[in-house]
Design a protein around this motif. Structure first.
Motif, PDB file in Angstrom:
ATOM      1  N   GLU A  94     -48.620 -60.812 -29.755  1.00 55.13           N
ATOM      2  CA  GLU A  94     -49.991 -60.207 -29.891  1.00 55.13           C
ATOM      3  C   GLU A  94     -49.598 -58.713 -29.709  1.00 55.13           C
ATOM      4  OE1 GLU A  94     -52.952 -61.074 -29.743  1.00 55.13           O
ATOM      5  OE2 GLU A  94     -52.290 -63.242 -30.098  1.00 55.13           O
ATOM      6  N   VAL A  95     -48.499 -58.006 -29.195  1.00 49.69           N
ATOM      7  CA  VAL A  95     -48.384 -56.614 -28.915  1.00 49.69           C
ATOM      8  C   VAL A  95     -48.158 -56.335 -30.305  1.00 49.69           C
ATOM      9  CG1 VAL A  95     -46.990 -54.765 -28.378  1.00 49.69           C
ATOM     10  CG2 VAL A  95     -47.471 -56.996 -26.789  1.00 49.69           C
ATOM     11  N   PRO A  96     -47.323 -56.521 -31.270  1.00 54.37           N
ATOM     12  CA  PRO A  96     -47.117 -56.165 -32.413  1.00 54.37           C
ATOM     13  C   PRO A  96     -48.572 -56.384 -33.343  1.00 54.37           C
ATOM     14  CG  PRO A  96     -45.309 -57.473 -32.208  1.00 54.37           C
ATOM     15  CD  PRO A  96     -46.167 -57.796 -31.112  1.00 54.37           C
ATOM     16  N   LEU A  97     -49.276 -57.415 -33.152  1.00 57.71           N
ATOM     17  CA  LEU A  97     -50.509 -57.447 -34.015  1.00 57.71           C
ATOM     18  C   LEU A  97     -51.634 -56.443 -33.572  1.00 57.71           C
ATOM     19  CD1 LEU A  97     -52.081 -59.516 -35.614  1.00 57.71           C
ATOM     20  CD2 LEU A  97     -52.501 -60.768 -33.827  1.00 57.71           C
ATOM     21  N   ALA A  98     -51.506 -56.254 -32.299  1.00 57.68           N
ATOM     22  CA  ALA A  98     -52.545 -55.330 -31.831  1.00 57.68           C
ATOM     23  C   ALA A  98     -52.377 -54.043 -32.293  1.00 57.68           C
ATOM     24  CB  ALA A  98     -52.806 -55.174 -30.271  1.00 57.68           C
ATOM     25  N   LEU A  99     -50.928 -53.778 -32.297  1.00 52.85           N
ATOM     26  CA  LEU A  99     -50.674 -52.239 -32.597  1.00 52.85           C
ATOM     27  C   LEU A  99     -50.911 -52.276 -34.431  1.00 52.85           C
ATOM     28  CD1 LEU A  99     -47.376 -51.597 -30.556  1.00 52.85           C
ATOM     29  CD2 LEU A  99     -50.177 -50.756 -30.088  1.00 52.85           C
ATOM     30  N   ASP A 100     -50.412 -53.155 -34.950  1.00 51.30           N
ATOM     31  CA  ASP A 100     -50.954 -53.205 -36.172  1.00 51.30           C
ATOM     32  C   ASP A 100     -52.401 -53.088 -36.761  1.00 51.30           C
ATOM     33  OD1 ASP A 100     -48.130 -53.546 -37.100  1.00 51.30           O
ATOM     34  OD2 ASP A 100     -48.130 -55.691 -37.534  1.00 51.30           O
ATOM     35  N   GLU A 101     -53.074 -53.578 -35.894  1.00 52.26           N
ATOM     36  CA  GLU A 101     -54.660 -53.596 -36.187  1.00 52.26           C
ATOM     37  C   GLU A 101     -55.069 -52.141 -36.083  1.00 52.26           C
ATOM     38  OE1 GLU A 101     -56.660 -56.271 -33.287  1.00 52.26           O
ATOM     39  OE2 GLU A 101     -55.832 -58.052 -34.181  1.00 52.26           O
ATOM     40  N   LEU A 102     -54.493 -51.418 -34.966  1.00 51.23           N
ATOM     41  CA  LEU A 102     -54.846 -50.251 -34.596  1.00 51.23           C
ATOM     42  C   LEU A 102     -54.208 -49.362 -35.858  1.00 51.23           C
ATOM     43  CD1 LEU A 102     -56.937 -48.795 -32.637  1.00 51.23           C
ATOM     44  CD2 LEU A 102     -54.969 -48.483 -31.224  1.00 51.23           C
ATOM     45  N   SER A 103     -53.283 -49.558 -36.350  1.00 54.11           N
ATOM     46  CA  SER A 103     -52.389 -48.776 -37.098  1.00 54.11           C
ATOM     47  C   SER A 103     -53.298 -48.203 -38.528  1.00 54.11           C
ATOM     48  CB  SER A 103     -51.005 -49.177 -37.586  1.00 54.11           C
ATOM     49  OG  SER A 103     -51.147 -50.236 -38.285  1.00 54.11           O
ATOM     50  N   GLU A 104     -54.203 -49.453 -38.806  1.00 53.01           N
ATOM     51  CA  GLU A 104     -55.212 -49.467 -40.011  1.00 53.01           C
ATOM     52  C   GLU A 104     -55.801 -48.370 -39.582  1.00 53.01           C
ATOM     53  OE1 GLU A 104     -57.725 -52.836 -39.585  1.00 53.01           O
ATOM     54  OE2 GLU A 104     -55.961 -54.276 -40.078  1.00 53.01           O
ATOM     55  N   VAL A 105     -56.356 -47.789 -38.594  1.00 54.67           N
ATOM     56  CA  VAL A 105     -57.209 -46.764 -38.356  1.00 54.67           C
ATOM     57  C   VAL A 105     -56.072 -45.193 -37.855  1.00 54.67           C
ATOM     58  CG1 VAL A 105     -58.794 -45.741 -36.825  1.00 54.67           C
ATOM     59  CG2 VAL A 105     -59.055 -48.062 -37.513  1.00 54.67           C
ATOM     60  N   VAL A 106     -55.253 -45.445 -37.079  1.00 55.01           N
ATOM     61  CA  VAL A 106     -54.643 -44.496 -36.474  1.00 55.01           C
ATOM     62  C   VAL A 106     -53.154 -44.240 -37.149  1.00 55.01           C
ATOM     63  CG1 VAL A 106     -54.049 -43.212 -34.471  1.00 55.01           C
ATOM     64  CG2 VAL A 106     -55.933 -44.317 -34.593  1.00 55.01           C
ATOM     65  N   ARG A 172     -63.015 -50.814 -35.015  1.00 57.41           N
ATOM     66  CA  ARG A 172     -61.903 -50.224 -35.629  1.00 57.41           C
ATOM     67  C   ARG A 172     -62.581 -49.518 -36.789  1.00 57.41           C
ATOM     68  NH1 ARG A 172     -59.292 -54.932 -35.178  1.00 57.41           N
ATOM     69  NH2 ARG A 172     -59.248 -55.323 -37.089  1.00 57.41           N
ATOM     70  N   GLN A 173     -63.640 -50.106 -37.556  1.00 59.69           N
ATOM     71  CA  GLN A 173     -64.281 -49.469 -38.532  1.00 59.69           C
ATOM     72  C   GLN A 173     -65.045 -48.418 -37.928  1.00 59.69           C
ATOM     73  OE1 GLN A 173     -63.555 -50.259 -41.767  1.00 59.69           O
ATOM     74  NE2 GLN A 173     -61.996 -51.594 -40.888  1.00 59.69           N
ATOM     75  N   LYS A 174     -65.889 -48.484 -37.010  1.00 60.05           N
ATOM     76  CA  LYS A 174     -66.689 -47.258 -36.477  1.00 60.05           C
ATOM     77  C   LYS A 174     -65.776 -46.167 -35.969  1.00 60.05           C
ATOM     78  CE  LYS A 174     -70.685 -49.947 -34.627  1.00 60.05           C
ATOM     79  NZ  LYS A 174     -71.196 -50.499 -33.436  1.00 60.05           N
ATOM     80  N   LEU A 175     -64.686 -46.454 -35.568  1.00 61.38           N
ATOM     81  CA  LEU A 175     -63.689 -45.570 -35.140  1.00 61.38           C
ATOM     82  C   LEU A 175     -63.181 -44.885 -36.286  1.00 61.38           C
ATOM     83  CD1 LEU A 175     -61.709 -44.173 -32.867  1.00 61.38           C
ATOM     84  CD2 LEU A 175     -60.183 -45.998 -33.323  1.00 61.38           C
ATOM     85  N   ARG A 176     -62.593 -45.483 -37.362  1.00 58.37           N
ATOM     86  CA  ARG A 176     -62.506 -44.697 -38.590  1.00 58.37           C
ATOM     87  C   ARG A 176     -63.468 -43.736 -39.170  1.00 58.37           C
ATOM     88  NH1 ARG A 176     -59.188 -46.356 -42.653  1.00 58.37           N
ATOM     89  NH2 ARG A 176     -58.983 -48.653 -42.108  1.00 58.37           N
ATOM     90  N   VAL A 177     -64.780 -44.218 -39.186  1.00 58.01           N
ATOM     91  CA  VAL A 177     -65.856 -43.308 -39.541  1.00 58.01           C
ATOM     92  C   VAL A 177     -65.864 -42.022 -38.741  1.00 58.01           C
ATOM     93  CG1 VAL A 177     -68.270 -43.114 -39.723  1.00 58.01           C
ATOM     94  CG2 VAL A 177     -66.927 -45.156 -40.657  1.00 58.01           C
ATOM     95  N   GLU A 182     -64.900 -36.209 -37.419  1.00 58.88           N
ATOM     96  CA  GLU A 182     -64.500 -35.348 -36.600  1.00 58.88           C
ATOM     97  C   GLU A 182     -63.344 -34.468 -37.235  1.00 58.88           C
ATOM     98  OE1 GLU A 182     -65.350 -34.546 -33.293  1.00 58.88           O
ATOM     99  OE2 GLU A 182     -66.884 -35.867 -33.420  1.00 58.88           O
ATOM    100  N   GLY A 183     -63.097 -34.843 -38.576  1.00 56.58           N
ATOM    101  CA  GLY A 183     -62.141 -34.082 -39.499  1.00 56.58           C
ATOM    102  C   GLY A 183     -60.798 -34.578 -39.322  1.00 56.58           C
ATOM    103  N   PHE A 184     -60.745 -35.810 -39.073  1.00 58.98           N
ATOM    104  CA  PHE A 184     -59.191 -36.171 -38.992  1.00 58.98           C
ATOM    105  C   PHE A 184     -59.148 -36.969 -40.121  1.00 58.98           C
ATOM    106  CE2 PHE A 184     -59.981 -35.251 -34.543  1.00 58.98           C
ATOM    107  CZ  PHE A 184     -58.764 -34.778 -34.226  1.00 58.98           C
ATOM    108  N   LYS A 185     -57.929 -36.892 -40.976  1.00 62.95           N
ATOM    109  CA  LYS A 185     -57.719 -37.876 -42.142  1.00 62.95           C
ATOM    110  C   LYS A 185     -57.284 -39.078 -41.431  1.00 62.95           C
ATOM    111  CE  LYS A 185     -54.962 -37.848 -46.422  1.00 62.95           C
ATOM    112  NZ  LYS A 185     -53.736 -37.077 -47.118  1.00 62.95           N
ATOM    113  N   VAL A 186     -57.839 -40.068 -42.105  1.00 66.68           N
ATOM    114  CA  VAL A 186     -57.301 -41.510 -41.552  1.00 66.68           C
ATOM    115  C   VAL A 186     -56.736 -42.409 -42.768  1.00 66.68           C
ATOM    116  CG1 VAL A 186     -58.206 -43.598 -40.332  1.00 66.68           C
ATOM    117  CG2 VAL A 186     -59.275 -41.344 -39.958  1.00 66.68           C
TER     118      VAL A 186
END
Length: 186
Positions: A94-106, A172-177, A182-186
């Motif tokens: 779960e830990v790598p999976l959760a971090l991988d999910e978030l890495s799509e955005v950050v 995650r999609q809302k976070l990306r938007v 806010e001016g961050f390159k995602v």
């Protein structure tokens, strides 16, 4: 004993500060470490190492929230242990999976410019979280800070696993938007 009293004990270099902090936040820290490591013994060892790091960090640091401060230290310590474990044996978890999910955005990459923007990024992330309904905010934090599994989240929030994964994907999609606005390159 409240946080300010415990912090004063740390500043006085009184060893009872560790026992006071452990009495106040020991179960909280163990839960964080156990959630990441899924091993009671490793979690306890991780928490013990975190108390030493607190002792070494206070002073000079004076945390505003001792709970957040020790929680962050334990989480980082547990993630370091986890990275060491998974470097030796690559397994699904779960830990790598959760971090991988978030890495799509950050992105995890750090540049000098990125280091300067860290405070702005933190403010943007806090703004995003503040704008979410309470359940979505808690779901997001439980997944990406506490690293709860989707099964644990489904049980905690009385949702199906499909609803959890769909909601997290949408968040995650809302976070990306939000970050792009806010001016961050995602």
């Amino acid at each position: 004993m409240d946080d300010s009293q415990i912090i004063e004990l740390f500043f006085a270099r009184d060893e009872s500060a560790i026992q006071a902090a452990q009495g106040e936040y020991g179960a909280y820290c163990t839960a964080i470490a156990h959630n990441i490591l899924n091993d009671r013994g490793a979690a306890e060892e991780c928490v013990n190492d975190a108390w030493l790091r607190c002792w070494q960090s206070i002073p000079p640091q004076r945390p505003r929230s001792l709970k957040s401060f020790v929680g962050r230290i334990v989480r980082n310590q547990a993630l370091s242990v986890r990275r060491g474990d998974t470097a030796q044996k690559r397994g699904g978890g779960e830990v790598p999976l959760a971090l991988d999910e978030l890495s799509e955005v950050v992105s995890g990459g750090e540049t000098p410019e990125g280091a300067l923007d860290r405070a702005a990024f933190r403010a943007a992330l806090n703004g995003f979280l503040a704008g979410l309904p309470e359940q979505h905010r808690n779901l997001f934090l439980r997944r990406y800070w506490y690293l709860d599994s989707t099964q644990q989240l489904a049980k905690r929030f009385r949702m199906s696993r499909t609803q959890v994964t769909t909601t997290l994907h949408r968040l995650r999609q809302k976070l990306r938007v939000h970050l792009e606005q806010e001016g961050f390159k995602v």
